[in-house]
Design an enzyme around this catalytic site. Structure first.
Site, PDB file in Angstrom:
ATOM      1  CG  ASP A   1      -3.964  -8.010  -6.681  1.00 15.94           C
ATOM      2  OD1 ASP A   1      -3.237  -7.083  -6.273  1.00 15.94           O
ATOM      3  OD2 ASP A   1      -4.594  -7.963  -7.757  1.00 15.94           O
TER       4      ASP A   1
ATOM      5  CG  ASP B   1      -0.730  -3.917  -5.269  1.00 16.21           C
ATOM      6  OD1 ASP B   1       0.081  -4.138  -6.184  1.00 16.21           O
ATOM      7  OD2 ASP B   1      -1.933  -3.680  -5.479  1.00 16.21           O
ATOM      8  CD  GLU B   2       0.049  -8.208  -8.782  1.00 16.26           C
ATOM      9  OE1 GLU B   2      -0.569  -9.267  -8.993  1.00 16.26           O
ATOM     10  OE2 GLU B   2       0.076  -7.266  -9.583  1.00 16.26           O
TER      11      GLU B   2
END
Length: 401
Positions: free
Chosen positions: A16, A109-110
């Site tokens: 993350d 974003d993860e």
């Protein structure tokens, strides 16, 4: 992480990026490096994300902007640049896929990664490979990330949140119950604010309390989600890391029997399509930030227009509102033979449509839509119909959908 009894045995990771939007902006403007930064604003007037300096002052995601600036009056505010964030996210995603083909994106974003069997390829354990990976993206791309390493997805996601930013946390199978016990029930995947309040009303505030209850009792009280609570409270999660998460977008379109140029005629058709997309998102437990309008002119030229929302949505009301504003700019006398609407940048439904404290009517519309959904589920789609969508059904019969 210096040592852990299971360190060399674990291969499921959650990566993350730390305060992703803010980190990208600070990377691109070094003058922002040591100042509190908020990414947000726009129509909703809320915080999309903020840097860790701003968080020291109490700023958090989804906070109304006026409250954020009251807490941190010296903060710099920047509107989101989703195209830029998407480019950086894709660059990081490609580096993840170089580690293992088993990469399951969760958002821009993860992602989850399964590094089982990659030791020979990388000449390193999964833990060592992950440490090298996060060092590499910070050095080369300028974005830091936190890692959770565990025997399954649920524990990996929990671990990645434990020591942000630049964290590397491990939860092993043997210690899972002990680590979970003091945590609030809201830390369990799928337990949102409403269900958490229900559990607390029933006297269940910690995961440790769930651990003492029989699965049959939890199922009797809460149905299928009770069985999930029973498993996850003990750290058991059988979900696999799936490299393909299914559809990247949810969309629908219709072609007219005769070309249409009028904005007022196209509006109800667009609303009807927005409701179809919304229904599919809800049934699939998905939401999305990207709204795309598709038009095809009478001479078969395809036009697409897109907009990114501050928060993911699955509501027809918000999908239609974004699509309508895009449509209005294109209805300049041209005749169209097709119209479509789609939602992309898909995310889990539990992130969708946070309460908007600045727009109380938005919350009323949301509750009204939920009530309509329940009636349609019980009595059929035609049980409740808006005047606008009724006009869509009667104004023009589409050839296909």
């Amino acid at each position: 992480m210096v040592s852990h009894a299971e360190l060399d045995l674990l291969a499921i990771a959650h990566i993350d990026c730390d305060a992703f939007y803010a980190s990208v902006e600070k990377r691109d403007n070094p003058e922002l490096q040591d100042v509190p930064l908020i990414v947000g604003g726009g129509q909703r007037g809320v915080v999309s994300t903020c840097c860790y300096i701003a968080r020291i002052y109490g700023v958090r995601s989804a906070m109304p902007m006026f409250k954020a600036l009251e807490a941190c009056p010296d903060a710099v505010v920047i509107k989101p640049n989703m195209e830029k964030y998407s480019r950086v996210g894709k660059e990081i995603r490609e580096r993840m896929r170089a580690l293992t083909p088993l990469v399951e994106p969760i958002s821009i974003d993860e992602a989850f990664l399964d590094l089982t069997g990659t030791e020979r390829l990388h000449q390193a354990t999964p833990a060592e490979t992950l440490a090298k990976f996060v060092r590499g993206i910070e050095a080369d791309i300028g974005i830091s990330a936190s890692v959770g390493l565990a025997p399954n997805k649920f524990l990996a996601k929990l671990a990645s949140d434990l020591e942000k930013p630049r964290g590397f946390s491990v939860i092993g199978a043997e210690e899972a119950e002990t680590v979970l016990a003091p945590m609030p029930v809201g830390r369990i995947w799928g337990v949102g604010k409403v269900f958490q309040k229900k559990l607390e009303k029933d006297g269940i505030k910690t995961i440790g309390q769930l651990q003492t209850m029989e699965a049959a009792e939890l199922a009797r009280r809460y149905g299928s989600i009770g069985l999930r609570l029973a498993s996850l409270s003990h750290g058991d999660d059988s979900r696999l890391v799936k490299p393909e998460r299914g559809a990247k977008s949810v969309s629908t379109e219709t072609t007219f029997r005769s070309d249409i140029s009028s904005f007022e005629t196209l509006r109800p058709i667009l609303r009807n399509l927005s409701e179809k997309v919304s229904s599919r998102l809800k049934k699939s437990d998905l939401s999305g930030r990207g709204i795309t309008l598709k038009l095809k002119t009478a001479d078969f030229r395809t036009i697409t227009r897109a907009r990114h929302l501050g928060d993911p949505t699955q509501l027809a009301d918000k999908i239609y509102a974004a699509g309508e504003s895009l449509l209005e700019n294109e209805t300049d006398g041209r005749r169209f033979r097709l119209i479509g609407i789609g939602v992309s940048d898909l995310e889990p439904a539990d992130r969708a449509d946070p309460e908007d404290l600045l727009d109380v009517s938005a919350e009323r519309r949301k509750n009204a839509e939920i009530a309509v959904d329940k009636l349609r589920d019980k009595f059929g789609n035609s049980a409740v119909e808006l005047g606008l969508t009724h006009a869509a059904r009667s104004s023009d019969k589409p050839r296909k959908s």
